[in-house]
Design a protein around this motif. Structure first.
Motif, PDB file in Angstrom:
ATOM      1  N   THR A   1      -2.758 -13.139   6.929  1.00 48.94           N
ATOM      2  CA  THR A   1      -1.594 -12.376   6.500  1.00 48.94           C
ATOM      3  C   THR A   1      -0.811 -13.238   5.525  1.00 48.94           C
ATOM      4  N   LEU A   2      -0.091 -12.578   4.631  1.00 47.69           N
ATOM      5  CA  LEU A   2       0.773 -13.301   3.692  1.00 47.69           C
ATOM      6  C   LEU A   2       2.196 -13.392   4.223  1.00 47.69           C
TER       7      LEU A   2
ATOM      8  N   GLU B   1       0.596   0.326   9.419  1.00 48.48           N
ATOM      9  CA  GLU B   1       0.815  -0.492   8.233  1.00 48.48           C
ATOM     10  C   GLU B   1      -0.010   0.117   7.110  1.00 48.48           C
TER      11      GLU B   1
ATOM     12  N   GLY C   1      -1.328  -0.845   3.708  1.00 43.73           N
ATOM     13  CA  GLY C   1      -1.523  -2.044   2.890  1.00 43.73           C
ATOM     14  C   GLY C   1      -1.679  -3.225   3.821  1.00 43.73           C
TER      15      GLY C   1
ATOM     16  N   TRP D   1      -4.381  -5.669   3.792  1.00 39.47           N
ATOM     17  CA  TRP D   1      -5.148  -6.811   3.311  1.00 39.47           C
ATOM     18  C   TRP D   1      -6.129  -7.285   4.394  1.00 39.47           C
TER      19      TRP D   1
ATOM     20  N   ASP E   1      -5.714   1.385   4.331  1.00 39.01           N
ATOM     21  CA  ASP E   1      -5.966   0.540   3.155  1.00 39.01           C
ATOM     22  C   ASP E   1      -7.177   1.095   2.395  1.00 39.01           C
ATOM     23  N   SER E   2      -7.194   0.780   1.104  1.00 41.98           N
ATOM     24  CA  SER E   2      -8.374   1.157   0.304  1.00 41.98           C
ATOM     25  C   SER E   2      -9.570   0.302   0.696  1.00 41.98           C
TER      26      SER E   2
ATOM     27  N   GLY F   1      -8.627  -3.197  -2.578  1.00 48.06           N
ATOM     28  CA  GLY F   1      -7.527  -3.795  -3.327  1.00 48.06           C
ATOM     29  C   GLY F   1      -6.553  -2.769  -3.893  1.00 48.06           C
TER      30      GLY F   1
ATOM     31  N   TRP G   1      -5.876  -8.332  -4.124  1.00 45.27           N
ATOM     32  CA  TRP G   1      -5.719  -8.424  -2.668  1.00 45.27           C
ATOM     33  C   TRP G   1      -6.682  -7.492  -1.945  1.00 45.27           C
TER      34      TRP G   1
ATOM     35  N   PHE H   1      -4.376   5.784  -0.749  1.00 44.47           N
ATOM     36  CA  PHE H   1      -3.310   6.504  -0.041  1.00 44.47           C
ATOM     37  C   PHE H   1      -3.202   7.968  -0.477  1.00 44.47           C
TER      38      PHE H   1
ATOM     39  N   ASP I   1       3.270  -2.072   2.588  1.00 44.11           N
ATOM     40  CA  ASP I   1       3.008  -3.364   1.941  1.00 44.11           C
ATOM     41  C   ASP I   1       1.901  -3.193   0.906  1.00 44.11           C
TER      42      ASP I   1
ATOM     43  N   ASP J   1       2.691  -3.105  -2.701  1.00 43.23           N
ATOM     44  CA  ASP J   1       3.087  -3.833  -3.923  1.00 43.23           C
ATOM     45  C   ASP J   1       3.422  -3.007  -5.161  1.00 43.23           C
TER      46      ASP J   1
ATOM     47  N   SER K   1       1.740   3.052  -5.395  1.00 44.79           N
ATOM     48  CA  SER K   1       1.265   2.956  -4.007  1.00 44.79           C
ATOM     49  C   SER K   1       2.415   3.062  -3.016  1.00 44.79           C
TER      50      SER K   1
HETATM   51  C1  SAM Z   1      -0.463  -7.643  -0.557  1.00 48.35           C
HETATM   52  S1  SAM Z   1      -1.709  -6.818   0.272  1.00 48.35           S
HETATM   53  C2  SAM Z   1      -1.048  -6.512   1.884  1.00 48.35           C
HETATM   54  C3  SAM Z   1      -0.713  -7.754   2.667  1.00 48.35           C
HETATM   55  C4  SAM Z   1      -0.801  -7.595   4.154  1.00 48.35           C
HETATM   56  N1  SAM Z   1       0.075  -6.607   4.705  1.00 48.35           N
HETATM   57  C5  SAM Z   1      -0.593  -8.907   4.877  1.00 48.35           C
HETATM   58  O1  SAM Z   1      -0.397  -8.875   6.093  1.00 48.35           O
HETATM   59  O2  SAM Z   1      -0.668  -9.960   4.263  1.00 48.35           O
HETATM   60  C6  SAM Z   1      -1.693  -5.207  -0.434  1.00 48.35           C
HETATM   61  C7  SAM Z   1      -2.708  -4.273   0.188  1.00 48.35           C
HETATM   62  O3  SAM Z   1      -2.395  -2.931  -0.196  1.00 48.35           O
HETATM   63  C8  SAM Z   1      -3.598  -2.220  -0.407  1.00 48.35           C
HETATM   64  N2  SAM Z   1      -3.274  -1.093  -1.314  1.00 48.35           N
HETATM   65  C9  SAM Z   1      -2.413  -1.119  -2.371  1.00 48.35           C
HETATM   66  N3  SAM Z   1      -2.328   0.095  -2.934  1.00 48.35           N
HETATM   67  C10 SAM Z   1      -3.130   0.918  -2.215  1.00 48.35           C
HETATM   68  C11 SAM Z   1      -3.448   2.317  -2.312  1.00 48.35           C
HETATM   69  N4  SAM Z   1      -2.918   3.100  -3.264  1.00 48.35           N
HETATM   70  N5  SAM Z   1      -4.289   2.838  -1.404  1.00 48.35           N
HETATM   71  C12 SAM Z   1      -4.826   2.055  -0.428  1.00 48.35           C
HETATM   72  N6  SAM Z   1      -4.569   0.735  -0.296  1.00 48.35           N
HETATM   73  C13 SAM Z   1      -3.731   0.165  -1.181  1.00 48.35           C
HETATM   74  C14 SAM Z   1      -4.539  -3.262  -0.996  1.00 48.35           C
HETATM   75  O4  SAM Z   1      -5.889  -2.915  -0.813  1.00 48.35           O
HETATM   76  C15 SAM Z   1      -4.139  -4.530  -0.229  1.00 48.35           C
HETATM   77  O5  SAM Z   1      -4.922  -4.692   0.932  1.00 48.35           O
END
Ligand code: SAM
Length: 255
Positions: A65-66, A93, A95, A97, A123-124, A127, A146, A174, A192, A194, A198
């Protein structure tokens, strides 16, 4: 909701607290990456701000996790808050990652004997997609999108002994997956993802599903696209609950 720490009492059971504390240290990989920095001030994201050649870590030692300790605390305290107040609904959640927050949410069900709630992981697994509506979102210039695969995430959760059918994976973008939640009730949602598009999509499809008394947390309050998506949504839909910021995460309780 005031400062989560000031209003919500931590469970008195020392063993429960120790397990959750150790889990937070593990999902951030603090023991390996932390060096001399106290856990309270440790930010694993710092490693990614360096050019790759300067990384002091093996890529395999990437945390799962970040989030910072403070941000993980906010998730924990929010769960305790909705549980103590008996607000109905599941956790999600959008997003995830590599799945560290999902691990914390699932662990909280065990630690507090919560049998009625589930954890949704959307999540996708490919990324962050580029924006198609919002132009000039700096996120579109990021090289690291990510991305973590569903298999990788399941492996991470399994290693904590927490992979079971109380976690529901929602794989896909999403815009395609979240509209299916027409009857679902959520009590805690953590957005989460970004980018402007999204975050906006998560709000449009998920916020109406948040129970009254439920809590929404939005990561990345420093990202202009994310912040604009939230502010536009709140203005358009007359969301007036006070928004607070805790360690870079915005949150409010739906009233
Ligand atoms: C910064 S990471 C999330 C960090 C995570 N929550 C953590 O615990 O560190 C952003 C995530 O959002 C997902 N994501 C962003 N836009 C998306 C979308 N439109 N549909 C599905 N997943 C999406 C990416 O695949 C990625 O896994």
């Amino acid at each position: 909701m005031g400062s989560p720490k000031s209003q919500i009492e931590l469970p008195s059971d020392a063993a429960q607290n120790a397990y959750i504390d150790l889990l937070k240290r593990s999902v951030t990989n603090y023991p390996y990456l932390g060096g001399d920095t106290p856990f309270e001030r440790f930010r694993c994201i710092v490693h990614y701000d360096l050019p790759r050649a300067q990384w002091t870590i093996d890529p395999l030692a990437r945390p799962i996790t970040l989030l910072t300790k403070g941000q993980l605390d906010l998730v924990e305290h929010s769960i305790l808050s909705v549980e103590q107040r008996g607000v109905p609904g599941d956790f999600i959640e959008a997003g995830i990652w590599r799945g560290g927050v999902i691990i914390l949410m699932r662990a909280m069900l065990n630690v507090h004997g919560i049998t009625t709630r589930r954890v949704f992981a959307a999540d996708s697994f490919e990324g962050i997609p580029k924006n198609t509506r919002a132009l000039n979102d700096p996120v579109d210039a990021w090289r690291d999108r990510w991305s973590a695969s569903l298999e990788e995430v399941k492996g991470n959760i399994e290693r904590f002994g927490l992979l079971d059918d109380r976690i529901e994976f929602v794989p896909g973008y999403f815009a395609d997956t979240l509209p299916k939640f027409t009857d679902q009730k959520f009590v805690l949602m953590r957005l989460d993802s970004d980018s402007y598009d999204s975050v906006e999509e998560s709000l449009v499809y998920l916020y109406p599903r948040l129970s009254r008394g439920g809590i929404i947390i939005i990561d990345d309050w420093h990202l202009v696209g994310c912040k604009a998506a939230v502010e536009n949504y709140r203005a358009r839909h007359g969301v007036h609950e006070e928004l607070k910021v805790h360690d870079g995460n915005a949150y409010w309780m739906k009233s």
